[in-house]
Design a protein around this motif. Structure first.
Motif, PDB file in Angstrom:
ATOM      1  N   ASP B 156       0.836  -1.104  -0.083  1.00  0.00           N
ATOM      2  CA  ASP B 156       0.038   0.006  -0.023  1.00  0.00           C
ATOM      3  C   ASP B 156       0.883   1.116   0.032  1.00  0.00           C
ATOM      4  O   ASP B 156       1.922   1.268   0.879  1.00  0.00           O
ATOM      5  CB  ASP B 156      -0.814  -0.158   1.066  1.00  0.00           C
ATOM      6  CG  ASP B 156      -1.726   1.194   1.360  1.00  0.00           C
ATOM      7  OD1 ASP B 156      -2.907   1.177   0.948  1.00  0.00           O
ATOM      8  OD2 ASP B 156      -1.483   2.272   1.990  1.00  0.00           O
ATOM      9  N   LEU B 157       0.666   2.027  -0.902  1.00  0.00           N
ATOM     10  CA  LEU B 157       1.469   3.216  -1.194  1.00  0.00           C
ATOM     11  C   LEU B 157       1.689   4.124   0.214  1.00  0.00           C
ATOM     12  O   LEU B 157       2.771   4.440   0.582  1.00  0.00           O
ATOM     13  CB  LEU B 157       1.087   4.150  -2.117  1.00  0.00           C
ATOM     14  CG  LEU B 157       1.569   5.588  -2.398  1.00  0.00           C
ATOM     15  CD1 LEU B 157       3.019   5.319  -3.040  1.00  0.00           C
ATOM     16  CD2 LEU B 157       0.725   6.666  -3.279  1.00  0.00           C
ATOM     17  N   PHE B 158       0.653   4.391   1.042  1.00  0.00           N
ATOM     18  CA  PHE B 158       0.464   5.210   2.127  1.00  0.00           C
ATOM     19  C   PHE B 158       1.286   4.579   3.289  1.00  0.00           C
ATOM     20  O   PHE B 158       1.998   5.017   3.830  1.00  0.00           O
ATOM     21  CB  PHE B 158      -1.085   5.719   2.593  1.00  0.00           C
ATOM     22  CG  PHE B 158      -1.679   6.245   1.381  1.00  0.00           C
ATOM     23  CD1 PHE B 158      -1.130   7.268   0.805  1.00  0.00           C
ATOM     24  CD2 PHE B 158      -3.011   5.527   1.060  1.00  0.00           C
ATOM     25  CE1 PHE B 158      -1.775   7.982  -0.626  1.00  0.00           C
ATOM     26  CE2 PHE B 158      -3.652   6.305   0.000  1.00  0.00           C
ATOM     27  CZ  PHE B 158      -3.081   7.378  -0.783  1.00  0.00           C
ATOM     28  N   GLU B 159       1.094   3.292   3.436  1.00  0.00           N
ATOM     29  CA  GLU B 159       1.396   2.414   4.281  1.00  0.00           C
ATOM     30  C   GLU B 159       3.084   2.188   3.954  1.00  0.00           C
ATOM     31  O   GLU B 159       3.945   2.604   4.832  1.00  0.00           O
ATOM     32  CB  GLU B 159       1.275   0.939   4.269  1.00  0.00           C
ATOM     33  CG  GLU B 159       0.584   0.282   5.313  1.00  0.00           C
ATOM     34  CD  GLU B 159       0.116  -1.080   5.376  1.00  0.00           C
ATOM     35  OE1 GLU B 159       1.176  -2.146   5.069  1.00  0.00           O
ATOM     36  OE2 GLU B 159      -0.864  -1.277   5.582  1.00  0.00           O
ATOM     37  N   PHE B 161       4.712   4.703   2.591  1.00  0.00           N
ATOM     38  CA  PHE B 161       5.528   6.026   2.805  1.00  0.00           C
ATOM     39  C   PHE B 161       5.595   6.196   4.336  1.00  0.00           C
ATOM     40  O   PHE B 161       6.698   6.346   4.761  1.00  0.00           O
ATOM     41  CB  PHE B 161       4.316   7.215   2.517  1.00  0.00           C
ATOM     42  CG  PHE B 161       4.997   8.395   2.368  1.00  0.00           C
ATOM     43  CD1 PHE B 161       5.587   8.904   1.542  1.00  0.00           C
ATOM     44  CD2 PHE B 161       4.574   9.160   3.612  1.00  0.00           C
ATOM     45  CE1 PHE B 161       5.863  10.333   1.505  1.00  0.00           C
ATOM     46  CE2 PHE B 161       4.955  10.441   3.801  1.00  0.00           C
ATOM     47  CZ  PHE B 161       5.755  11.181   2.584  1.00  0.00           C
ATOM     48  N   THR B 162       4.652   5.522   5.342  1.00  0.00           N
ATOM     49  CA  THR B 162       4.780   5.639   6.621  1.00  0.00           C
ATOM     50  C   THR B 162       5.912   4.915   6.843  1.00  0.00           C
ATOM     51  O   THR B 162       6.753   5.289   8.019  1.00  0.00           O
ATOM     52  CB  THR B 162       3.347   5.100   7.353  1.00  0.00           C
ATOM     53  OG1 THR B 162       2.372   5.732   6.747  1.00  0.00           O
ATOM     54  CG2 THR B 162       3.383   5.274   8.884  1.00  0.00           C
ATOM     55  N   TRP B 165       9.267   6.527   6.463  1.00  0.00           N
ATOM     56  CA  TRP B 165       9.864   7.507   7.819  1.00  0.00           C
ATOM     57  C   TRP B 165       9.880   7.106   9.034  1.00  0.00           C
ATOM     58  O   TRP B 165      10.613   7.564   9.763  1.00  0.00           O
ATOM     59  CB  TRP B 165       8.730   8.837   7.236  1.00  0.00           C
ATOM     60  CG  TRP B 165       8.911   9.637   6.057  1.00  0.00           C
ATOM     61  CD1 TRP B 165       8.688   9.238   4.883  1.00  0.00           C
ATOM     62  CD2 TRP B 165      10.021  10.640   5.985  1.00  0.00           C
ATOM     63  NE1 TRP B 165       9.115  10.219   4.019  1.00  0.00           N
ATOM     64  CE2 TRP B 165      10.254  11.035   4.736  1.00  0.00           C
ATOM     65  CE3 TRP B 165      10.857  11.063   6.921  1.00  0.00           C
ATOM     66  CZ2 TRP B 165      10.663  11.899   4.168  1.00  0.00           C
ATOM     67  CZ3 TRP B 165      11.893  12.190   6.106  1.00  0.00           C
ATOM     68  CH2 TRP B 165      11.638  12.498   4.828  1.00  0.00           C
ATOM     69  N   THR B 166       9.093   6.052   9.240  1.00  0.00           N
ATOM     70  CA  THR B 166       9.160   5.488  10.467  1.00  0.00           C
ATOM     71  C   THR B 166      10.620   4.797  10.939  1.00  0.00           C
ATOM     72  O   THR B 166      10.821   4.799  12.132  1.00  0.00           O
ATOM     73  CB  THR B 166       8.071   4.526  10.657  1.00  0.00           C
ATOM     74  OG1 THR B 166       6.974   4.998  10.447  1.00  0.00           O
ATOM     75  CG2 THR B 166       7.750   4.225  12.483  1.00  0.00           C
TER      76      THR B 166
END
Lengths: 90, 170
Positions: B156-159, B161-162, B165-166
């Protein structure tokens, strides 16, 4: 020629930063992670910077206001936020 | 073990990983509606007490219950990568396929495809079948892979991305 180059660079910069800003917003919405919140602000500042740069092509008066020092402030804000995003625990 | 899992939060995390082996921090935090830092703290505790184990092979920290996990299931976590997942979907549909056929349907360079196929062979997810001079690729345990894909959410793109950064920390 120089102006066309600027239009392309600023235009792409604006689109990319806006796209990444939207991705970061959705990521923050899903994760509620503070790090992502800071990254979202960085990308938003990036987007604003590119909007101002793009606008300055069509409004020369704005070009005079957007001096190197003003643009450096934007960069400094982004660096500071990036530092915070790295420093902060999720 | 009951003492360690006494806290309700830890039990919740334990139960979640038990049902969904291979989850990463941000997903656990999202599903349990808990802060990542809190989940991270409990994961460290559970890891220290040999209740969970962490797999960092895919670049992200994925958690499994210790002792209950087969090496094979751990390897399935590579299926979360977008290109690999597309290859697997293609092989599920076509049973056996040649490199050329996969390449025509997957958006990647020939060398990248070979790299991913070799990785899948190495992890015993697919095997090479020879027909004279021709070579085809086939999923070894099709049903197991399908079951895994039903249980786990693909990339998942948003996952993603998170996750990126995490993982950045001092």
């Amino acid at each position: 020629m120089d102006s066309l180059f600027n239009i392309i660079i600023y235009g792409f910069g604006m689109i990319f930063s806006f796209g990444l800003f939207i991705v970061s917003l959705f990521s923050y919405k899903n994760s509620k992670n503070k790090k992502i919140f800071f990254v979202s602000i960085i990308l938003f500042v990036f987007f604003i910077k590119f909007i101002l740069l793009s606008t300055s092509i069509f409004y020369p008066r704005l070009e005079n206001i957007l001096s190197i020092s003003i643009l450096s402030i934007f960069d400094l804000i982004m660096l500071a936020l990036l530092f915070l995003a790295i420093l902060i625990k999720s | 073990m009951d003492d360690i899992l006494e806290l309700e939060t830890r039990r919740k995390i334990y139960d979640l990983i038990s049902k969904n082996p291979g989850l990463h921090l941000s997903k656990i935090s999202e599903l349990l509606k808990m802060r990542i830092s809190l989940v991270e703290y409990h994961m460290r505790y559970l890891e220290k007490h040999d209740i969970v184990t962490v797999d960092k092979k895919t670049g992200f920290s994925r958690y499994f219950l210790k002792g209950k996990v087969e090496t094979k299931t751990k390897h399935y976590s590579i299926l979360r990568q977008k290109t690999i997942l597309s290859i697997i979907f293609f092989l599920i549909k076509h049973d056996t396929a040649r490199h050329k056929d996969i390449l025509e349907n997957i958006d990647c360079a020939p060398s990248t495809l070979s790299y991913h196929l070799n990785k899948l062979i190495k992890y015993n997810i697919i095997e090479v079948q020879r027909y004279g001079e021709m070579r085809g690729y086939k999923i070894i345990n099709r049903d197991e892979i399908i079951n895994y894909l039903i249980r786990y959410k693909p990339f998942d793109l948003f996952e993603g991305f998170t996750d990126i950064w995490t993982e950045i920390n001092i």
